[in-house]
Motif scaffolding. Sequence first.
Motif, PDB file in Angstrom:
ATOM      1  N   ASP A 287      18.403 -17.140 -79.014  1.00 47.91           N
ATOM      2  CA  ASP A 287      19.158 -16.261 -78.114  1.00 47.91           C
ATOM      3  C   ASP A 287      20.444 -15.759 -78.775  1.00 47.91           C
ATOM      4  O   ASP A 287      20.906 -14.656 -78.485  1.00 47.91           O
ATOM      5  CB  ASP A 287      19.484 -17.020 -76.823  1.00 47.91           C
ATOM      6  N   CYS A 288      21.006 -16.585 -79.648  1.00 48.97           N
ATOM      7  CA  CYS A 288      22.244 -16.206 -80.353  1.00 48.97           C
ATOM      8  C   CYS A 288      21.977 -15.433 -81.633  1.00 48.97           C
ATOM      9  O   CYS A 288      22.908 -15.063 -82.352  1.00 48.97           O
ATOM     10  CB  CYS A 288      23.053 -17.459 -80.695  1.00 48.97           C
ATOM     11  N   GLY A 289      20.704 -15.206 -81.947  1.00 48.85           N
ATOM     12  CA  GLY A 289      20.369 -14.516 -83.185  1.00 48.85           C
ATOM     13  C   GLY A 289      20.509 -15.389 -84.409  1.00 48.85           C
ATOM     14  O   GLY A 289      20.663 -14.884 -85.535  1.00 48.85           O
ATOM     15  N   LEU A 290      20.427 -16.710 -84.218  1.00 49.40           N
ATOM     16  CA  LEU A 290      20.634 -17.654 -85.320  1.00 49.40           C
ATOM     17  C   LEU A 290      19.343 -18.341 -85.764  1.00 49.40           C
ATOM     18  O   LEU A 290      19.389 -19.311 -86.520  1.00 49.40           O
ATOM     19  CB  LEU A 290      21.665 -18.710 -84.908  1.00 49.40           C
ATOM     20  N   LEU A 291      18.207 -17.828 -85.298  1.00 44.25           N
ATOM     21  CA  LEU A 291      16.935 -18.388 -85.732  1.00 44.25           C
ATOM     22  C   LEU A 291      16.241 -17.368 -86.632  1.00 44.25           C
ATOM     23  O   LEU A 291      15.207 -16.796 -86.300  1.00 44.25           O
ATOM     24  CB  LEU A 291      16.064 -18.743 -84.515  1.00 44.25           C
ATOM     25  N   THR A 292      16.833 -17.149 -87.792  1.00 42.42           N
ATOM     26  CA  THR A 292      16.293 -16.192 -88.756  1.00 42.42           C
ATOM     27  C   THR A 292      15.088 -16.802 -89.474  1.00 42.42           C
ATOM     28  O   THR A 292      14.827 -18.006 -89.371  1.00 42.42           O
ATOM     29  CB  THR A 292      17.362 -15.837 -89.791  1.00 42.42           C
ATOM     30  N   ARG A 293      14.360 -15.986 -90.227  1.00 41.04           N
ATOM     31  CA  ARG A 293      13.182 -16.492 -90.939  1.00 41.04           C
ATOM     32  C   ARG A 293      13.527 -17.617 -91.915  1.00 41.04           C
ATOM     33  O   ARG A 293      12.859 -18.650 -91.950  1.00 41.04           O
ATOM     34  CB  ARG A 293      12.470 -15.351 -91.664  1.00 41.04           C
ATOM     35  N   PRO A 294      14.565 -17.447 -92.762  1.00 46.16           N
ATOM     36  CA  PRO A 294      14.914 -18.545 -93.676  1.00 46.16           C
ATOM     37  C   PRO A 294      15.314 -19.821 -92.919  1.00 46.16           C
ATOM     38  O   PRO A 294      14.954 -20.922 -93.321  1.00 46.16           O
ATOM     39  CB  PRO A 294      16.085 -17.977 -94.483  1.00 46.16           C
ATOM     40  N   ALA A 295      16.064 -19.651 -91.821  1.00 47.79           N
ATOM     41  CA  ALA A 295      16.471 -20.818 -91.030  1.00 47.79           C
ATOM     42  C   ALA A 295      15.257 -21.493 -90.415  1.00 47.79           C
ATOM     43  O   ALA A 295      15.131 -22.733 -90.437  1.00 47.79           O
ATOM     44  CB  ALA A 295      17.455 -20.404 -89.951  1.00 47.79           C
ATOM     45  N   ALA A 296      14.346 -20.698 -89.859  1.00 48.12           N
ATOM     46  CA  ALA A 296      13.145 -21.249 -89.240  1.00 48.12           C
ATOM     47  C   ALA A 296      12.312 -22.033 -90.254  1.00 48.12           C
ATOM     48  O   ALA A 296      11.748 -23.088 -89.928  1.00 48.12           O
ATOM     49  CB  ALA A 296      12.310 -20.128 -88.618  1.00 48.12           C
ATOM     50  N   ALA A 297      12.248 -21.539 -91.473  1.00 51.06           N
ATOM     51  CA  ALA A 297      11.486 -22.243 -92.516  1.00 51.06           C
ATOM     52  C   ALA A 297      12.077 -23.623 -92.783  1.00 51.06           C
ATOM     53  O   ALA A 297      11.344 -24.600 -93.001  1.00 51.06           O
ATOM     54  CB  ALA A 297      11.481 -21.409 -93.793  1.00 51.06           C
ATOM     55  N   ILE A 298      13.393 -23.724 -92.746  1.00 47.50           N
ATOM     56  CA  ILE A 298      14.051 -25.019 -92.958  1.00 47.50           C
ATOM     57  C   ILE A 298      13.778 -25.951 -91.779  1.00 47.50           C
ATOM     58  O   ILE A 298      13.479 -27.134 -91.966  1.00 47.50           O
ATOM     59  CB  ILE A 298      15.561 -24.823 -93.166  1.00 47.50           C
ATOM     60  N   TYR A 299      13.866 -25.430 -90.561  1.00 47.15           N
ATOM     61  CA  TYR A 299      13.603 -26.267 -89.392  1.00 47.15           C
ATOM     62  C   TYR A 299      12.189 -26.837 -89.410  1.00 47.15           C
ATOM     63  O   TYR A 299      11.943 -27.965 -88.993  1.00 47.15           O
ATOM     64  CB  TYR A 299      13.824 -25.473 -88.102  1.00 47.15           C
ATOM     65  N   ARG A 300      11.253 -26.055 -89.935  1.00 42.44           N
ATOM     66  CA  ARG A 300       9.863 -26.539 -89.995  1.00 42.44           C
ATOM     67  C   ARG A 300       9.698 -27.695 -90.973  1.00 42.44           C
ATOM     68  O   ARG A 300       8.809 -28.524 -90.794  1.00 42.44           O
ATOM     69  CB  ARG A 300       8.922 -25.382 -90.373  1.00 42.44           C
ATOM     70  N   THR A 301      10.537 -27.780 -91.980  1.00 38.79           N
ATOM     71  CA  THR A 301      10.410 -28.880 -92.939  1.00 38.79           C
ATOM     72  C   THR A 301      10.726 -30.228 -92.296  1.00 38.79           C
ATOM     73  O   THR A 301      10.294 -31.271 -92.805  1.00 38.79           O
ATOM     74  CB  THR A 301      11.338 -28.677 -94.166  1.00 38.79           C
ATOM     75  N   VAL A 302      11.479 -30.230 -91.207  1.00 34.82           N
ATOM     76  CA  VAL A 302      11.781 -31.483 -90.504  1.00 34.82           C
ATOM     77  C   VAL A 302      11.178 -31.478 -89.104  1.00 34.82           C
ATOM     78  O   VAL A 302      11.600 -32.227 -88.219  1.00 34.82           O
ATOM     79  CB  VAL A 302      13.305 -31.755 -90.442  1.00 34.82           C
ATOM     80  N   HIS A 303      10.189 -30.582 -88.903  1.00 31.87           N
ATOM     81  CA  HIS A 303       9.377 -30.555 -87.682  1.00 31.87           C
ATOM     82  C   HIS A 303      10.190 -30.297 -86.415  1.00 31.87           C
ATOM     83  O   HIS A 303       9.865 -30.815 -85.343  1.00 31.87           O
ATOM     84  CB  HIS A 303       8.583 -31.864 -87.552  1.00 31.87           C
TER      85      HIS A 303
END
Length: 305
Positions: A287-303
């Motif tokens: 909602d804040c525009g802080l879930l960009t593609r590079p950020a999302a890729a990092i979040y997926r590494t820790v599930h």
Amino acid sequence: MTSTLDPATSTDLGREPEDVAARLLDSAAALSYDPTTEVDWDAPLDPDHYGLNPEWSTLYGTDLWREMSHEQRITLTRHEVASIMSTGIWFEMILQQMVLRDQYCGKYAESDFQFALTEIADECRHSLMFARACRTMGIEAYVPRRASRELGRLFKTIAVSEAAYGGILVAEEVLDVMQRDWMRGENVLPLVRTTSKIHVVEESRHMTFARAQMREHMAGTSAVRRRSAALLIAIAARVIVSNMVSRDVYAAAGLDVDRAVRAAKANTHHHVMMRTSSQHLMAFLADCGLLTRPAAAIYRTVHML
């Protein structure tokens, strides 16, 4: 009590940060806890009670978990919760430094400044509470890996505004979901249930404050700043989550550490639990525009996604 335990984000949408802080100050005055008296520190530890709900163990649902004795499972979950508490202390110390820096020479009469210092006082009590809980369980503190400790030093030095509050929110949101389960777990140590309840109630105010600060700082920001903040918050999240459970907890339970680490990393049940605990956080960041593609890729590494 139910409304007190809810993060109550919806009630704060559209409010000015100063209004949010004023409401949170009223809430803190009405409902705060003193762990030295609220927790029964002298109560004996029931040998059949877990340190956290078994479903939250990193090995729950694996072949190794099925092979473990009841005593090993008890020991493992107690060391896991002590490791999570220790990580909480580590990040709360980072948090306090970032909030102090953000409020340095601030407007002392305003609610924003006063609640920020109230939050720091809360975090000091929480850290002492977690430290005493570990000692009561007879467990030495677990500390993050050396590289993570140095990254933590860097983060608290360079993270400002939305990145600082974003890092704070990551740590608090993930732990909040876990502790809501622990505080209701009938087979969980009363010590952990009570400390979890205290943390959930008081951290709900901190999360509301962090969201308000992030919305204020992100208003009208450039795309470059938004992308850099998104990446920095995601990196902080990865460091925090990857350090929550130390590999040394497996040795404490008498397990083959390398096998246990492999089993934990491949544990799809725990991956689902982590994604569940991150749902509200991911929705807010998007909602804040802080879930960009590079950020999302990092979040997926820790599930977390």
